[in-house]
Structures are given as C-alpha cells and as structure tokens.
Scaffold this motif. Structure first.
Motif, PDB file in Angstrom:
ATOM      1  N   LEU A  99      -3.164  66.351 -16.659  1.00 43.59           N
ATOM      2  CA  LEU A  99      -2.702  65.916 -15.338  1.00 43.59           C
ATOM      3  C   LEU A  99      -1.322  65.274 -15.398  1.00 43.59           C
ATOM      4  O   LEU A  99      -0.575  65.302 -14.421  1.00 43.59           O
ATOM      5  N   GLY A 100      -0.975  64.712 -16.537  1.00 47.43           N
ATOM      6  CA  GLY A 100       0.275  63.958 -16.623  1.00 47.43           C
ATOM      7  C   GLY A 100       1.492  64.769 -17.019  1.00 47.43           C
ATOM      8  O   GLY A 100       2.617  64.290 -16.952  1.00 47.43           O
ATOM      9  N   VAL A 101       1.283  66.007 -17.423  1.00 47.02           N
ATOM     10  CA  VAL A 101       2.348  66.755 -18.078  1.00 47.02           C
ATOM     11  C   VAL A 101       3.249  67.508 -17.094  1.00 47.02           C
ATOM     12  O   VAL A 101       4.271  68.085 -17.480  1.00 47.02           O
ATOM     13  N   ILE A 104       7.296  67.051 -16.893  1.00 46.69           N
ATOM     14  CA  ILE A 104       8.018  67.565 -18.059  1.00 46.69           C
ATOM     15  C   ILE A 104       8.042  69.084 -18.023  1.00 46.69           C
ATOM     16  O   ILE A 104       9.051  69.711 -18.350  1.00 46.69           O
TER      17      ILE A 104
END
Lengths: 217, 217
Positions: A99-101, A104
C-alpha cells in the motif's frame, strides 16, 4: 560470553569509525585486549562474518566490510519457527509495503518497465486462476520498478510467510469476489493512466480480502 | 566452511520440521554426522544462537528456539558501514511504511490511544521546532497503535539511518513550507475524524519534502 564479546566488538568498530575496507586487529590482539580466549573472539567474528560486517582477505587478514542488510532476516523467516504473532506481523508488513509503495512507483516508472508489466498483466488476463508464481511475477515486477533493491528483496523474502499465514488462517473464508474486482490488469491500467492516489486505492481494493483478514485479528 | 555447515544445519532443521523447544543433537554428534570439526559446528551454532534460532538449556543441551526476527538487521543498521545505495533504500523503506500503515491504524485505533496521541500532538503544537525526539514520540505512537510489534520495532530501527540520510543529502534544500502544511496535530485530527484514504493523503503531504528528495534520486 560470545554475546558480550560480539557487542564489544561492534561498539569498538563504531566508536573507532571503522569503514569498509579498513584493516582490523587480528584475533590474537583482540583476545589479549579483551582478556578473553581466542575461541570466543573467533566465534564472535564468525557471527559478524555471517552478517557481512567483516571479511577475510588473503594476506591482509580481517577487514571491515559492507554488511548484507537482510542476511540475518532472511535466515530466520521460517514459518515453522516463528511465533503466531510474528507470522501475523510479517503478513501485515507485506500489506503495508504494497500500500505504501505507490508514490515511488509513479516517480520511477519508465516506458520499458510499463511495457514489460503490460505483457505480464495481459498474459495473466487469460488465466482462470493465478498461481503463486503469477502473483510473484506481477508484484515482483512492481518492486523491481521501484529501483529499490532492498525493498524488492525484502518483499520477496516475506512472500513465503505471507502465503503460509494466508493459507493457514484465512483460506477458509471464501476468496471473496472483492479480490477479483481489481485485477493485475486493472492495476497496470491505473499505473499507466491514473494518479498515485488512485493507484493506492486500486491496490487497496486488490488486496481487500487480505486487509480484512489482517484488520480483524 | 562455517558458512556451509551453517546452511546445512538450517536445512537439516527445516527438513526435519524442528519446532521451538525440540531437542537438538549435541555438537559431537553433529560434527560426526557432517564429518567436520567440532570447532566448525560450534561456530555455526553460535551464529544460529545469535539469531535466536537455537538456545542452550541447563541439563538439556541445545534446543530449537523462536528466532528474533529483527536481531540480524538491527546489528547491521549502522550508517557508517552501509553503502550509499543501501542507505537510500532504507530511507525510502521508512517512507513506504509511513504511507502504507493507514488502513491498519484505522482498523485498530482505540479511544485510549487517541487520547494519548492527542496529548502528544497538542503539546507539540506549542513548539517552534520539533526535535528528533518529538518526531519519534509522535510517529512512534502511531506504530504502537498498529499493535504490530515487528512493524513498531522495525521503524524505530530505521529512524537513525533515515535521519542520517536526510541530514547528509537533503538538508541543504530548505525545509520547504510543505512540511509545515500538515502538522502532527493535523494528522491526529484526520485520524480522529477522517477516513483511511484521507489519512494517507495527509501523511503524504506531511512527508512531502522527504518524498520529493527520494523520488528525484
């Protein structure tokens, strides 16, 4: 005793600002300085060698080295040995990474990478069921696209534990249709034409069945 | 040689499905079976003991144990020893965690946790500048609220490397006003009254100055 000597050695290296390539005192000198047996020093150095912090060079003896960040973690990610709490923590950790990528990915994606991802997603569209290998191929490519080698390796190390936990605890609940709502191909499309925020939402929906399991623990 | 024996031992434990608490053969038996010296076996076991995979029990000899997931990683997260690439990877990894943790926070937050978080955010509102300790206090509380001990410990291990990278490479760019736009108190409010998606966006804006640095590498 070896624990103590290992800690003393690591502190000694830090305090003296040893950098990779720097020559280290030999076993004998270390044993004398610390007033312990050479066997204890050898065991402690063997541990540090396993972590990549020191290495032996022909005719130079022991030198400081660039440690392998994930070597220690890799060796213990064994579903048979970890506690239930650790297994669930690792399961969630993988979800958090997925979920956090998003940001980037949007900052780094290239036309070449997108073409390769499209080929994978296109091919998987035709499959009735995705195997673990298919999952790894698609999600692994996403991590590859981040250009972050540590992140890529980290998530691939977590995968077997993730699968183990999902199989053991959550597979009884029918793999709800939610999971099917957002496919790998859909994710590809959002990554190509959408925004980072939209991709986060799409990934959330893609992983919803796992996230629901994790949240309700 | 010790590398080889260490790998053989780990494979042997896995193949025989050893579980924590199970009795292991003694050093002498292992050395005989593998046809290596006892010193080599002792070194290999010392490495596994460092990872928490085996432990010595009084009068029972060596038993299998529950490894410490992050022990190996913790020992090598030394900014002086890691390569520039590894440092930047770790920097990004922390950002990825902060952005990915939103769903779990919303699923797990309790009134007690929120009261504690409010107390922290309220107190920090009065400060002209936030120190590292203030940052750790607020973000650490968020990880604490996830109930995921591994995630909490993992992010606190990454913090010193994160600060090192930010100080070394990115501090020259003025800490843009973006960073100030979303404060810890704002994050608290969104966590209290908003949705997981809104919190992800707020966290993104809170971390924007870092994310910009990371994306443009």
């Amino acid at each position: 005793m070896t624990d103590r000597v290992e800690n003393i050695l690591r502190d000694y290296f830090t305090e003296n600002a040893f950098k990779p390539g720097d020559q280290l005192p030999n076993e004998f000198e270390m044993a004398q300085k610390l007033n312990v047996s050479r066997n204890v020093v050898r065991e402690a150095l063997s541990r540090l060698r396993m972590l990549g912090m020191v290495e032996s060079r022909p005719r130079r003896g022991m030198v400081m080295a660039q440690p392998d960040l994930l070597a220690g973690l890799e060796k213990v990610l064994n579903p048979l040995l970890l506690s239930q709490d650790d297994l669930k923590d690792v399961f969630e950790l993988r979800l958090v990474l997925e979920l956090g990528v998003s940001e980037i990915l949007f900052a780094r994606k290239t036309p070449e990478d997108m073409a390769e991802l499209e080929e994978i997603a296109e091919r998987q569209k035709g499959l009735a069921v995705l195997t673990k290998e298919d999952e790894i191929e698609f999600h692994g490519k996403l991590y590859d696209m981040t250009g972050n080698e540590t992140l890529h390796r980290f998530q691939s190390m977590l995968a077997p534990v993730f699968d183990h936990v999902f199989a053991a605890y959550y597979n009884k609940t029918s793999k709800s249709s939610k999971l099917e709502q957002v496919t790998h191909y859909d994710l590809f499309k959002v990554l190509k034409e959408g925004t980072a925020a939209q991709f986060r939402t799409a990934m959330y929906n893609h992983l919803a069945v796992y996230i629901d399991s994790a949240s309700s623990r």
